[in-house]
Design a protein around this motif. Structure first.
Motif, PDB file in Angstrom:
ATOM      1  N   ALA A   1     -38.565  29.402  36.883  1.00  0.00           N
ATOM      2  CA  ALA A   1     -39.942  29.816  37.178  1.00  0.00           C
ATOM      3  C   ALA A   1     -40.906  29.347  36.095  1.00  0.00           C
ATOM      4  CB  ALA A   1     -40.005  31.329  37.323  1.00  0.00           C
TER       5      ALA A   1
ATOM      6  N   PRO B   1     -42.888  26.699  34.125  1.00  0.00           N
ATOM      7  CA  PRO B   1     -43.286  25.316  34.422  1.00  0.00           C
ATOM      8  C   PRO B   1     -42.641  24.299  33.483  1.00  0.00           C
ATOM      9  CG  PRO B   1     -45.196  26.750  34.356  1.00  0.00           C
ATOM     10  CD  PRO B   1     -44.038  27.565  33.892  1.00  0.00           C
ATOM     11  N   PHE B   2     -42.521  24.651  32.183  1.00  0.00           N
ATOM     12  CA  PHE B   2     -41.996  23.662  31.237  1.00  0.00           C
ATOM     13  C   PHE B   2     -40.536  23.321  31.504  1.00  0.00           C
ATOM     14  CE2 PHE B   2     -41.544  27.701  28.874  1.00  0.00           C
ATOM     15  CZ  PHE B   2     -40.220  27.649  28.488  1.00  0.00           C
TER      16      PHE B   2
ATOM     17  N   ARG C   1     -39.236  23.197  34.594  1.00  0.00           N
ATOM     18  CA  ARG C   1     -39.281  22.267  35.741  1.00  0.00           C
ATOM     19  C   ARG C   1     -39.735  20.886  35.294  1.00  0.00           C
ATOM     20  NH1 ARG C   1     -41.943  26.565  38.046  1.00  0.00           N
ATOM     21  NH2 ARG C   1     -43.892  25.409  38.140  1.00  0.00           N
TER      22      ARG C   1
ATOM     23  N   VAL D   1     -37.483  17.409  35.650  1.00  0.00           N
ATOM     24  CA  VAL D   1     -37.989  16.228  36.363  1.00  0.00           C
ATOM     25  C   VAL D   1     -38.024  15.014  35.430  1.00  0.00           C
ATOM     26  CG1 VAL D   1     -40.044  15.229  37.440  1.00  0.00           C
ATOM     27  CG2 VAL D   1     -39.313  17.521  38.058  1.00  0.00           C
TER      28      VAL D   1
ATOM     29  N   LEU E   1     -35.657  11.599  35.534  1.00  0.00           N
ATOM     30  CA  LEU E   1     -36.276  10.276  35.646  1.00  0.00           C
ATOM     31  C   LEU E   1     -35.858   9.368  34.495  1.00  0.00           C
ATOM     32  CD1 LEU E   1     -39.885  11.218  36.818  1.00  0.00           C
ATOM     33  CD2 LEU E   1     -38.188   9.936  38.114  1.00  0.00           C
TER      34      LEU E   1
ATOM     35  N   LEU F   1     -38.813  20.152  26.360  1.00  0.00           N
ATOM     36  CA  LEU F   1     -39.261  21.438  26.909  1.00  0.00           C
ATOM     37  C   LEU F   1     -40.674  21.796  26.471  1.00  0.00           C
ATOM     38  CD1 LEU F   1     -35.911  23.330  26.446  1.00  0.00           C
ATOM     39  CD2 LEU F   1     -37.057  23.039  28.628  1.00  0.00           C
ATOM     40  N   THR F   2     -41.305  20.908  25.736  1.00  0.00           N
ATOM     41  CA  THR F   2     -42.661  21.203  25.269  1.00  0.00           C
ATOM     42  C   THR F   2     -43.648  20.132  25.730  1.00  0.00           C
ATOM     43  OG1 THR F   2     -42.141  20.119  23.167  1.00  0.00           O
ATOM     44  CG2 THR F   2     -41.902  22.497  23.230  1.00  0.00           C
TER      45      THR F   2
ATOM     46  N   VAL G   1     -35.762  -2.603  40.846  1.00  0.00           N
ATOM     47  CA  VAL G   1     -35.444  -2.817  42.261  1.00  0.00           C
ATOM     48  C   VAL G   1     -35.938  -4.188  42.724  1.00  0.00           C
ATOM     49  CG1 VAL G   1     -35.971  -2.015  44.608  1.00  0.00           C
ATOM     50  CG2 VAL G   1     -35.362  -0.369  42.838  1.00  0.00           C
TER      51      VAL G   1
ATOM     52  N   MET H   1     -29.657  -0.203  48.735  1.00  0.00           N
ATOM     53  CA  MET H   1     -29.740   0.536  47.472  1.00  0.00           C
ATOM     54  C   MET H   1     -31.191   0.799  47.079  1.00  0.00           C
ATOM     55  SD  MET H   1     -27.971  -0.178  43.785  1.00  0.00           S
ATOM     56  CE  MET H   1     -29.031  -1.453  43.204  1.00  0.00           C
ATOM     57  N   LYS H   2     -32.065  -0.211  47.379  1.00  0.00           N
ATOM     58  CA  LYS H   2     -33.470  -0.067  46.988  1.00  0.00           C
ATOM     59  C   LYS H   2     -34.080   1.189  47.624  1.00  0.00           C
ATOM     60  CE  LYS H   2     -34.319  -4.986  46.444  1.00  0.00           C
ATOM     61  NZ  LYS H   2     -35.054  -6.157  46.886  1.00  0.00           N
TER      62      LYS H   2
ATOM     63  N   ILE I   1     -32.880   4.442  45.919  1.00  0.00           N
ATOM     64  CA  ILE I   1     -33.471   4.654  44.579  1.00  0.00           C
ATOM     65  C   ILE I   1     -34.917   5.130  44.720  1.00  0.00           C
ATOM     66  CG2 ILE I   1     -34.188   3.536  42.440  1.00  0.00           C
ATOM     67  CD1 ILE I   1     -31.725   1.785  42.654  1.00  0.00           C
ATOM     68  N   ILE I   2     -35.686   4.475  45.619  1.00  0.00           N
ATOM     69  CA  ILE I   2     -37.098   4.837  45.786  1.00  0.00           C
ATOM     70  C   ILE I   2     -37.215   6.261  46.346  1.00  0.00           C
ATOM     71  CG2 ILE I   2     -39.198   4.315  47.117  1.00  0.00           C
ATOM     72  CD1 ILE I   2     -38.295   1.329  46.900  1.00  0.00           C
TER      73      ILE I   2
ATOM     74  N   THR J   1     -36.389   8.826  43.588  1.00  0.00           N
ATOM     75  CA  THR J   1     -37.466   8.935  42.603  1.00  0.00           C
ATOM     76  C   THR J   1     -38.623   9.759  43.159  1.00  0.00           C
ATOM     77  OG1 THR J   1     -36.859   6.711  41.917  1.00  0.00           O
ATOM     78  CG2 THR J   1     -38.898   7.587  41.022  1.00  0.00           C
TER      79      THR J   1
ATOM     80  N   ILE K   1     -37.815  13.496  43.175  1.00  0.00           N
ATOM     81  CA  ILE K   1     -37.845  14.079  41.825  1.00  0.00           C
ATOM     82  C   ILE K   1     -39.278  14.393  41.411  1.00  0.00           C
ATOM     83  CG2 ILE K   1     -37.434  13.583  39.394  1.00  0.00           C
ATOM     84  CD1 ILE K   1     -35.067  11.789  40.462  1.00  0.00           C
ATOM     85  N   ILE K   2     -40.207  13.463  41.710  1.00  0.00           N
ATOM     86  CA  ILE K   2     -41.600  13.679  41.316  1.00  0.00           C
ATOM     87  C   ILE K   2     -42.204  14.843  42.108  1.00  0.00           C
ATOM     88  CG2 ILE K   2     -43.901  12.631  41.310  1.00  0.00           C
ATOM     89  CD1 ILE K   2     -42.438   9.969  40.768  1.00  0.00           C
TER      90      ILE K   2
ATOM     91  N   LEU L   1     -40.689  17.465  43.121  1.00  0.00           N
ATOM     92  CA  LEU L   1     -40.153  18.706  42.566  1.00  0.00           C
ATOM     93  C   LEU L   1     -41.034  19.253  41.452  1.00  0.00           C
ATOM     94  CD1 LEU L   1     -37.662  20.670  42.474  1.00  0.00           C
ATOM     95  CD2 LEU L   1     -36.730  19.188  40.719  1.00  0.00           C
ATOM     96  N   ALA L   2     -41.666  18.343  40.714  1.00  0.00           N
ATOM     97  CA  ALA L   2     -42.492  18.769  39.562  1.00  0.00           C
ATOM     98  C   ALA L   2     -43.684  19.604  39.989  1.00  0.00           C
ATOM     99  CB  ALA L   2     -42.969  17.559  38.796  1.00  0.00           C
TER     100      ALA L   2
ATOM    101  N   CYS M   1     -43.795  21.690  42.519  1.00  0.00           N
ATOM    102  CA  CYS M   1     -43.429  22.918  43.224  1.00  0.00           C
ATOM    103  C   CYS M   1     -43.456  24.119  42.289  1.00  0.00           C
ATOM    104  CB  CYS M   1     -42.030  22.802  43.821  1.00  0.00           C
ATOM    105  SG  CYS M   1     -41.916  21.513  45.047  1.00  0.00           S
ATOM    106  N   GLY M   2     -43.480  25.326  42.894  1.00  0.00           N
ATOM    107  CA  GLY M   2     -43.342  26.562  42.119  1.00  0.00           C
ATOM    108  C   GLY M   2     -44.610  26.971  41.410  1.00  0.00           C
ATOM    109  N   GLY M   3     -44.522  28.096  40.677  1.00  0.00           N
ATOM    110  CA  GLY M   3     -45.683  28.591  39.952  1.00  0.00           C
ATOM    111  C   GLY M   3     -45.261  29.369  38.739  1.00  0.00           C
ATOM    112  N   ASP M   4     -46.236  29.956  38.046  1.00  0.00           N
ATOM    113  CA  ASP M   4     -45.921  30.724  36.847  1.00  0.00           C
ATOM    114  C   ASP M   4     -45.259  32.052  37.210  1.00  0.00           C
ATOM    115  OD1 ASP M   4     -46.917  28.845  35.162  1.00  0.00           O
ATOM    116  OD2 ASP M   4     -48.957  29.645  35.248  1.00  0.00           O
TER     117      ASP M   4
ATOM    118  N   SER N   1     -39.377  27.129  23.100  1.00  0.00           N
ATOM    119  CA  SER N   1     -40.279  26.363  23.964  1.00  0.00           C
ATOM    120  C   SER N   1     -41.449  27.222  24.440  1.00  0.00           C
ATOM    121  CB  SER N   1     -39.517  25.832  25.177  1.00  0.00           C
ATOM    122  OG  SER N   1     -38.391  25.118  24.754  1.00  0.00           O
TER     123      SER N   1
END
Lengths: 281, 142
Positions: free
Chosen positions: A13, A15-16, A18, A22, A26, A138-139, A160, B1-2, B5-6, B9, B12-13, B15-16, B18-21, B45
């Protein structure tokens, strides 16, 4: 077990956490893609050398009070990567010696500059954080996450789109040149991609552990698979899984992020080594 | 494969974003940010975030445990107290100043580096034209 998952969901939950997952995935994906090429070209140690260059550049950025370190660190690392890869063949100082020289030179100059001119009150903390990653991943700020995402997408896209050319240059550069391919240009592209990955990966595992992120997944995959494509796919998958596993263990158990990821990579190498031994019998 | 991979990627982006505090609690004994329940990596952290983006935490009730640090200042002629935590590699430290609720003399405080638990409201204050952040009206146990 349910308690561990409960704790994990609580942590997710934040943000840092998540952002870290990510960016970590990557970076792991990018580093493993190029790792195969570097290992096959016998440039496994270039990651270590360039990460030390990045450390030196970060020290210069800190001394000059540059607000966005990436603007200085990235160009310097790219220039050194190009110099190391381009001068490898004909230079008076050959590949491994040049990497060693630049590596320790940059590390020493970086530490010297930080000691002489740094305004930070926690010098040892700054150095330790840069060398071992500490909790850098994490920061991250939202802007840093986006920058990492954009650079990672560029790296993956370049890999690619130039997959066939990188394949040719990796296995037989002389033959690639003989067929009329501009091998120098593709070596330049590889150098630029490596430099970008190194700068990104410094956040994840720190400059001393970057090599592990690049070479372990590739070497593990090579124990089991023999074709370039299979090794690349396996290496990318393994690297992402180990990075995820390492980061999750790290936040749950309170261990350092970088070294936990590298430990996961080492364990995976051990497993793949045994599988490879079994396969050859 | 291309294609794989795309697609990977892009996922994953996504996913960043999503969600909240984490939501705040309610009631008199509410704790908005309980650092005592987090692992050392998480605590470091989160405290880093509190120090780097303090505006996000103003008014929130924080509970944390760490080592007591004492900073006597000759400039302001005051003694500052902070709860300090180290990261997993033990090379970096983050800390938050706190103001123990009620009247206390320096002798009321435990020795420096004693493990303490502090619960207080994260707030800012101005001193010498600078803005500082601390836990006000903090309850301390050790």
């Amino acid at each position: 077990m349910s308690e561990i998952f409960g704790t994990l969901f609580v942590y997710l939950a934040y943000p840092f956490v998540r952002y870290a997952l990510v960016v970590g995935v990557l970076i792991a994906l990018c580093s493993s893609l190029l790792g195969v090429t570097l290992v096959l070209k016998r440039f496994s140690f270039i990651g270590d050398g360039l990460s030390h260059v990045a450390f030196g550049a970060m020290a210069i950025a800190a001394v000059l009070n540059v607000s966005n370190e990436m603007l200085l660190v990235l160009p310097i690392t790219v220039i050194c990567a190009v110099l190391l890869l381009r001068t490898g063949q004909n230079a008076k100082i050959k590949g491994d010696a040049a990497i060693a020289m630049i590596s320790v030179g940059a590390l020493a100059i970086g530490y010297l500059l930080m000691n002489l001119f740094s305004t930070s009150t926690n010098l040892s903390g700054d150095v330790c954080s840069t060398l071992f990653g500490s909790t850098s991943i994490l920061t991250l700020t939202k802007a840093e996450v986006w920058l990492c995402a954009v650079l990672s997408v560029l790296v993956v896209a370049m890999f690619v789109f130039f997959y066939n050319k990188i394949f040719s240059v990796t296995f037989d550069e002389s033959f690639a040149r003989a067929t009329g391919m501009n091998a120098g240009a593709y070596n330049l592209i590889i150098a630029v991609i490596i430099a970008v990955i190194i700068v990104l990966a410094m956040n994840l595992v720190g400059s001393l552990l970057i090599s592990a992120l690049i070479i372990f997944p590739a070497l593990s995959a090579m124990r089991v698979f023999k074709s370039f494509r299979a090794v690349t796919i396996c290496s990318a998958t393994l690297s992402v899984v180990c990075a995820l596993l390492g980061m999750l263990i790290s936040v749950l158990a309170g261990t350092p992020v970088g070294s936990t990821i590298v430990a996961a990579d080492m364990a995976a190498f051990g497993i793949f080594y045994l599988i490879g031994l079994g396969g050859t019998k | 494969m291309k294609k794989h991979i795309i697609t990977a990627t892009a996922c994953i982006i996504l996913l960043a974003s999503c969600g909240g505090d984490i939501g705040s609690g309610s009631g008199a004994n509410r704790i908005d940010v309980d650092l005592t329940r987090l692992s050392s990596t998480m605590v470091y952290s989160e405290v880093y975030n509190m120090v780097s983006t303090p505006e996000d935490y103003i008014g929130k009730v924080i509970r944390m445990d760490g080592n007591l640090n004492i900073y006597p200042s000759e400039e302001t002629n005051k003694i500052y107290y902070a709860c300090i935590i180290a990261d997993a590699t033990a090379c970096c430290q983050q800390g938050i100043e706190f103001e123990w609720e009620g009247e206390h003399t320096p002798s009321d405080y435990p020795e420096e580096n004693t493990l303490i638990t502090v619960v207080g409201t994260f707030d800012s204050y101005n001193e010498d034209d600078m803005t500082y952040y601390h836990l006000r009206d903090a309850k301390m146990s050790y």
